[in-house]
Write a protein that holds these residues in place. Sequence first.
Motif, short mmCIF file in Angstrom:
data_model
loop_
_atom_site.label_atom_id
_atom_site.label_comp_id
_atom_site.label_asym_id
_atom_site.label_seq_id
_atom_site.Cartn_x
_atom_site.Cartn_y
_atom_site.Cartn_z
N ASN A 19 25.25 17.54 -6.55
CA ASN A 19 25.65 16.62 -5.42
C ASN A 19 25.57 17.29 -4.14
N GLU A 20 24.76 18.02 -3.95
CA GLU A 20 24.69 18.71 -2.78
C GLU A 20 25.24 17.91 -1.38
N PRO A 21 26.48 18.46 -0.62
CA PRO A 21 26.73 17.61 0.53
C PRO A 21 25.91 17.56 1.45
N VAL A 22 25.65 16.24 2.28
CA VAL A 22 24.73 16.32 3.24
C VAL A 22 25.46 16.71 4.60
N GLN A 23 24.83 17.49 5.43
CA GLN A 23 25.57 18.10 6.55
C GLN A 23 25.89 16.99 7.62
N GLU A 24 27.04 16.69 8.11
CA GLU A 24 27.22 15.61 9.27
C GLU A 24 27.26 16.12 10.40
N VAL A 25 26.48 15.31 11.33
CA VAL A 25 26.56 15.67 12.95
C VAL A 25 27.10 14.56 13.66
N THR A 26 28.19 14.46 14.55
CA THR A 26 28.50 13.21 15.32
C THR A 26 27.98 13.62 16.72
#
Length: 434
Positions: A19-26
């Motif tokens: 479950n590789e975490p998805v990179q998050e950008v805001t």
Amino acid sequence: MLEEKDAKTATRTVRKAVNEPVQEVTADICVVGAGMAGISAALEAARLGRKVVLIDGLPMLGGQVVNSIIGTFCGLFSDGPHFYQFTHGIADDILRDLAATGGLYYPEGRRDHKVPLYDETALSRWIEKAVQAAGITVILGGILRGVTSKERRITTLEIATRYGDVRIAANGFVDATGDAALTWQTGLPCRRLTGDVYGSHTAILDGIDVNNHPTRDELTARQREKAKEYGLVRTDGIVFVFPARGTSVLNMTHVQTPLEPLAASAKALEGKDQIDLVVDFLRKEFPLAYGKARIRAYGLPGVRQTRWIVGRQQLTTADVFAGTHFSDAIGRTAWPIELHDKSEGYIWQPFAENHVHYIPLGALTPPDIDNLVAAGRCIDADVDALSSVRVHGPCIATGMAAAHALDLAGTGSVHAIDIAVLQERLKDNLVRTD
Ligand SMILES: Cc1cc2nc3c(=O)[nH]c(=O)nc-3n(C[C@H](O)[C@H](O)[C@H](O)COP(=O)(O)OP(=O)(O)OC[C@H]3O[C@@H](n4cnc5c(N)ncnc54)[C@H](O)[C@@H]3O)c2cc1C
């Protein structure tokens, strides 16, 4: 072989996590598509103090204006004899900075239109430096593959890159993809052609003798006469000669631009085949000018029209001819109707002197969503009308308008902003005539 103690590098074994975490950008404003319209939207939003993320599926910025080697800024100036500038914003900076470094050329003897030629390499670096200086977060090689929306608002985008997936959350979104990819992925209605609008594969040649270059009329006449003999699809191509560079940009092919991946790939290769035939024609028919010419670069496929949004309002051909001054006008141009709907040629329908036509905000805004604005060649217009507003001048204007509309909307709706305030901010693009 190096002794172990001398080894400068170390390695480790890695394996993809389940479950590789998805990179998050805001961000405040997310712009998808970094062509002329997206660059204008992103830089304008950053100048307004907004936190901006800019995504493009290509591994470079600039979209077609850079990577398809288009060659000129059309629709940026009014028709003669006065030739005032229709659109400002980043257009002012680009014209100033490119001119200062020899990257801009105004051809003489263009009776009707002031259409500057640009050096695409200089423009490419201008864009990259401007985006960096503005502090914009850039995701290159990022393909939009999913959109989440809730209650009339887009909330997040899913972006796939070769280095992993990224999820972007923002208050406002600009669809500057040219193909309305963001609007489409959101599940909103879009328009498609029932006939053809051809794209063109361009190339830049160097080693030409500009002093012996044929006139446009001579070139067209010879192309008409000899097209069959050389296997040319198009009989009325255009060449932009940039004397100080000793180059010419060839816009002499007509290639279909399907939205289906396999067909699109096949057509991209066919476009290059057409260029090779054109170069053979030029070398043999105009040996003084082209005898020593070399292809410096093939552009990426040039796409004119594929899929576009259904806006709150559609700009029509009748509006363009009438110069309808919409109550929500956000930009203007006088570029002719330039319709490439036949493989062998195109329709060119210029307007009378002092003609101006306007673009309404309604053509940028899908009615069923509050935080999405389209810009560039995927705004809502009928086919003929779009051909007169998809060139670079109006692309800059619609990008700028998209940034301001989303800035004014904040966490509210672009359909509820004060149009008078928007137009006050955009007044240089609506009323200035110097
Ligand atoms: C051959 C040709 C010649 C032309 N000649 C001129 C001319 O001389 N002068 C002039 O002013 N205009 C000219 N035009 C028109 C003009 O070039 C284009 O209409 C204009 O460049 C469009 O800009 P844009 O920003 O709307 O779109 P584009 O430049 O197409 O940019 C869209 C960007 O979105 C990205 N994108 C698309 N889908 C996705 C996705 N799913 N995920 C992530 N990114 C995505 C693309 O990679 C692309 O970089 C010409 C057009 C063609 C095809």
